[in-house]
Design a protein around this motif. Structure first.
Motif, PDB file in Angstrom:
ATOM      1  N   UNK A   6       1.900 -13.057  -1.040  1.00 36.22           N
ATOM      2  CA  UNK A   6       2.967 -13.492  -1.704  1.00 36.22           C
ATOM      3  C   UNK A   6       3.691 -12.430  -1.772  1.00 36.22           C
ATOM      4  N   UNK A   7       3.522 -11.047  -1.450  1.00 35.84           N
ATOM      5  CA  UNK A   7       4.401  -9.899  -1.592  1.00 35.84           C
ATOM      6  C   UNK A   7       5.476 -10.064  -0.240  1.00 35.84           C
ATOM      7  N   UNK A   8       6.838  -9.970  -0.872  1.00 37.81           N
ATOM      8  CA  UNK A   8       7.683 -10.178   0.179  1.00 37.81           C
ATOM      9  C   UNK A   8       8.255  -9.037   1.165  1.00 37.81           C
ATOM     10  N   UNK A   9       7.139  -9.264   2.092  1.00 34.54           N
ATOM     11  CA  UNK A   9       7.311  -7.862   2.917  1.00 34.54           C
ATOM     12  C   UNK A   9       8.382  -8.256   3.968  1.00 34.54           C
ATOM     13  N   UNK A  10       8.885  -9.228   4.167  1.00 32.61           N
ATOM     14  CA  UNK A  10      10.073  -9.536   5.162  1.00 32.61           C
ATOM     15  C   UNK A  10      11.461  -8.924   4.222  1.00 32.61           C
ATOM     16  N   UNK A  11      11.473  -9.254   3.072  1.00 26.10           N
ATOM     17  CA  UNK A  11      12.880  -8.820   2.503  1.00 26.10           C
ATOM     18  C   UNK A  11      12.908  -7.241   2.514  1.00 26.10           C
TER      19      UNK A  11
ATOM     20  N   UNK B 292       7.670 -13.516  -8.301  1.00 26.87           N
ATOM     21  CA  UNK B 292       6.331 -13.013  -8.551  1.00 26.87           C
ATOM     22  C   UNK B 292       6.001 -12.816 -10.032  1.00 26.87           C
ATOM     23  N   UNK B 293       6.897 -12.374 -10.604  1.00 25.56           N
ATOM     24  CA  UNK B 293       6.684 -12.426 -12.281  1.00 25.56           C
ATOM     25  C   UNK B 293       6.408 -13.644 -12.905  1.00 25.56           C
ATOM     26  N   UNK B 294       7.083 -14.797 -12.409  1.00 20.14           N
ATOM     27  CA  UNK B 294       6.921 -16.091 -13.025  1.00 20.14           C
ATOM     28  C   UNK B 294       5.869 -16.484 -12.799  1.00 20.14           C
ATOM     29  N   UNK B 295       5.051 -16.197 -11.486  1.00 20.46           N
ATOM     30  CA  UNK B 295       3.867 -16.758 -11.039  1.00 20.46           C
ATOM     31  C   UNK B 295       2.718 -16.086 -11.591  1.00 20.46           C
ATOM     32  N   UNK B 296       2.923 -15.195 -12.276  1.00 20.80           N
ATOM     33  CA  UNK B 296       1.699 -14.145 -12.788  1.00 20.80           C
ATOM     34  C   UNK B 296       1.336 -13.124 -12.053  1.00 20.80           C
ATOM     35  N   UNK B 297       2.330 -12.818 -10.939  1.00 27.20           N
ATOM     36  CA  UNK B 297       1.918 -11.373 -10.416  1.00 27.20           C
ATOM     37  C   UNK B 297       2.642 -10.239 -10.727  1.00 27.20           C
TER      38      UNK B 297
ATOM     39  N   UNK C  41       2.554  -7.182  -8.797  1.00 31.34           N
ATOM     40  CA  UNK C  41       3.154  -7.246  -7.360  1.00 31.34           C
ATOM     41  C   UNK C  41       4.767  -7.033  -7.704  1.00 31.34           C
ATOM     42  N   UNK C  42       5.101  -7.734  -8.678  1.00 30.26           N
ATOM     43  CA  UNK C  42       6.603  -7.835  -8.977  1.00 30.26           C
ATOM     44  C   UNK C  42       7.205  -6.158  -9.097  1.00 30.26           C
TER      45      UNK C  42
ATOM     46  N   UNK D  23       9.634  -1.000  -7.434  1.00 29.75           N
ATOM     47  CA  UNK D  23       9.284   0.402  -7.370  1.00 29.75           C
ATOM     48  C   UNK D  23       9.171   0.797  -5.948  1.00 29.75           C
ATOM     49  N   UNK D  24       8.412   0.106  -5.085  1.00 27.78           N
ATOM     50  CA  UNK D  24       8.444   0.540  -3.512  1.00 27.78           C
ATOM     51  C   UNK D  24       9.700   0.016  -2.890  1.00 27.78           C
ATOM     52  N   UNK D  25      10.568  -0.907  -3.276  1.00 27.96           N
ATOM     53  CA  UNK D  25      11.890  -1.036  -2.704  1.00 27.96           C
ATOM     54  C   UNK D  25      12.860   0.027  -2.972  1.00 27.96           C
TER      55      UNK D  25
END
Length: 124
Positions: free
Chosen positions: A31-36, A88-93, A96-97, A102-104
């Motif tokens: 579910x991590x947005x690798x494309x963006x 991601x935050x709303x889905x409980x991840x 990952x959010x 941080x990574x972006x």
């Protein structure tokens, strides 16, 4: 005529963003947005090189409009980054959010500095 340079750059950047996002995202089963993440980091790298080239006198204002404002403006996306982080935050991840934020930021700044460094070596 400056607006035309922005339009032409955006005409390349927008489909490139969509196609890159879809291609990268389909290769990752997460579910991590690798494309963006990818388009934003690549855009930062391009802007870093362009900024360094402009500072060295190797990039004209027309090239800055075409590639910086047009291409990168359409290629990168802060709004999608924000939306995907919120999702991601709303889905409980939440981890990952936070990792996305941080990574972006770290990768984007790193890419911009690396691009400027490449330009400095090449044109400085």
């Amino acid at each position: 005529m400056n607006w035309l340079l922005v339009v032409v750059g955006a005409m390349v950047g927008a489909p490139l963003r969509y196609l890159t996002d879809r291609t990268v995202q389909t290769r990752h089963d997460t579910v991590f947005p690798w494309g963006t993440f990818t388009v934003n980091v690549v855009g930062c790298l391009i802007l870093g090189v362009l900024t360094g080239a402009a500072a060295a006198g190797a990039a004209s204002s027309h090239l800055q409009l075409l590639l910086g404002t047009g291409l990168c403006g359409a290629l990168t996306t802060y709004s999608t980054f924000s939306y995907e982080t919120l999702r991601l935050a709303e889905q409980g991840a939440r981890l990952l959010a936070a990792a996305n934020v941080i990574a972006s930021i770290a990768a984007g700044l790193g890419a911009a500095f690396a691009g400027a460094g490449v330009a400095q070596v090449r044109w400085g």
